[in-house]
Design an enzyme around this catalytic site. Structure first.
Site, PDB file in Angstrom:
ATOM      1  N   SER A 148       8.567 -45.133  -4.708  1.00 38.03           N
ATOM      2  CA  SER A 148       8.858 -44.109  -5.714  1.00 38.03           C
ATOM      3  C   SER A 148       9.124 -44.794  -7.049  1.00 38.03           C
ATOM      4  CB  SER A 148      10.125 -43.333  -5.320  1.00 38.03           C
ATOM      5  OG  SER A 148      10.544 -42.482  -6.368  1.00 38.03           O
ATOM      6  N   TYR A 163      18.811 -42.880  -2.140  1.00 38.22           N
ATOM      7  CA  TYR A 163      17.358 -42.724  -2.286  1.00 38.22           C
ATOM      8  C   TYR A 163      16.786 -43.885  -3.103  1.00 38.22           C
ATOM      9  CZ  TYR A 163      12.824 -40.551  -3.337  1.00 38.22           C
ATOM     10  OH  TYR A 163      11.473 -40.288  -3.447  1.00 38.22           O
ATOM     11  N   LYS A 167      14.148 -46.816  -1.704  1.00 39.85           N
ATOM     12  CA  LYS A 167      12.787 -46.986  -2.219  1.00 39.85           C
ATOM     13  C   LYS A 167      12.576 -48.393  -2.797  1.00 39.85           C
ATOM     14  CE  LYS A 167      11.121 -42.936  -1.145  1.00 39.85           C
ATOM     15  NZ  LYS A 167      10.058 -42.805  -0.143  1.00 39.85           N
TER      16      LYS A 167
END
Ligand code: NAD
Length: 258
Positions: A148, A163, A167
């Site tokens: 991402s 998150y 990533k």
């Protein structure tokens, strides 16, 4: 052979995790449109079956649906075995399933942190190494991971430390495997999408209200569409990218450029 012929995935077989909907559904469609037989892998079997039917009808390829929780080692092994048995081999895979937990770090529970790391990072280790073992023993292959832009920047205003960390981990795992397997015929790359209009963003009660704010910050002034990620994945899965490994491809409409 011309470049378009070289880019064809005819005769290749692969799977995409988190492919019932969203980004995974679009890359699975792109793989099938390029000539590959594909497994739609998801924990939501009913939607995966609908997606498999839709893509098979649209492309004429063999498209199967497999239920798998990508955080469960036995599930991932059984899924890879089923892909090999039902499609007749495994040439590429796209480890794409993921979730986003938006919680301030000082309020985030350890259980929330572990869940986000488990679904987004530990699952990629399981998928890549289990698929990789088959590819190493059977003539090589290409692995694509979904990272991402959150691996490169800290998104604002929403808090999402787990998150972002997960990533960033996907990118370093990608590079590590790429080096370990560079002389062994297995390539490993990642894609880093910017904000993309899928259920993860459009249907999230915490993220959906922020879209106008993101678009105001975005050089292109809009979200990306999941269909805009398919062609890079077809390139990475195929035979025109044979010198491409350990790379991360940022597809974010220049969001991370400033
Ligand atoms: P989505 O929520 O639309 O789809 C995710 C799919 O993954 C769903 O079908 C879900 O059932 C499946 N899934 C979730 N947990 C699973 C598990 N444990 N086992 C098997 N399947 C599971 O999300 P999306 O937007 O298509 O995101 C796909 C990937 O792209 C994720 O890794 C996400 O982090 C990443 N990503 C998304 C965006 C974005 O803005 N949408 C941006 C950058 C990266």
């Amino acid at each position: 052979m011309g470049i378009l012929e070289q880019m064809s995935l005819a005769g290749k077989k692969g799977f995409v995790t988190g492919a019932a909907r969203g980004i995974g559904k679009c890359t699975a469609l792109a793989f099938a449109e390029a000539g590959a037989d594909v497994a739609i892998v998801d924990m939501d079997l009913e939607t995966a079956q609908e997606t498999a039917k839709e893509i098979a009808e649209a492309t004429g390829r063999k498209v199967i649906a497999l239920k798998c929780d990508v955080t469960n080692e036995a599930d991932v092994q059984a899924m890879v075995d089923a892909v090999v048995a039902e499609l007749g081999g495994l040439d590429f895979c796209h480890a794409n399933a993921g979730i986003c937990i938006n919680e301030a770090a000082d309020k985030m529970t350890y259980a929330q942190w572990k869940k986000n790391i488990d679904v987004n990072l530990n699952s990629v280790f399981l998928t890549d190494t289990i698929a990789g073992r088959y590819m190493l023993a059977n003539g090589g292959g290409s692995i694509i991971n979904t990272a991402s832009m959150s691996a490169h920047i800290v998104n604002v205003p929403q808090p999402q430390c787990a998150y972002n960390a997960s990533k960033a981990g996907v990118i370093q795992l990608t590079k590590s495997l790429a080096i370990e397997w560079a002389k062994k015929g297995v390539r490993v790359n990642s894609i880093s999408p910017g904000y993309i209009g899928t259920d993860l963003t459009l249907s999230s009660p915490t993220l959906q209200p922020l879209i106008a704010q993101w678009n105001a910050m975005a050089p292109m002034g809009r979200l990306g569409k999941p269909e805009e990620l398919g062609s890079i994945c077809v390139y990475l899965a195929g035979d025109t990218s044979t010198f491409t490994t350990g790379s991360d491809f940022i597809l974010d409409g220049a969001f991370t450029c400033f």
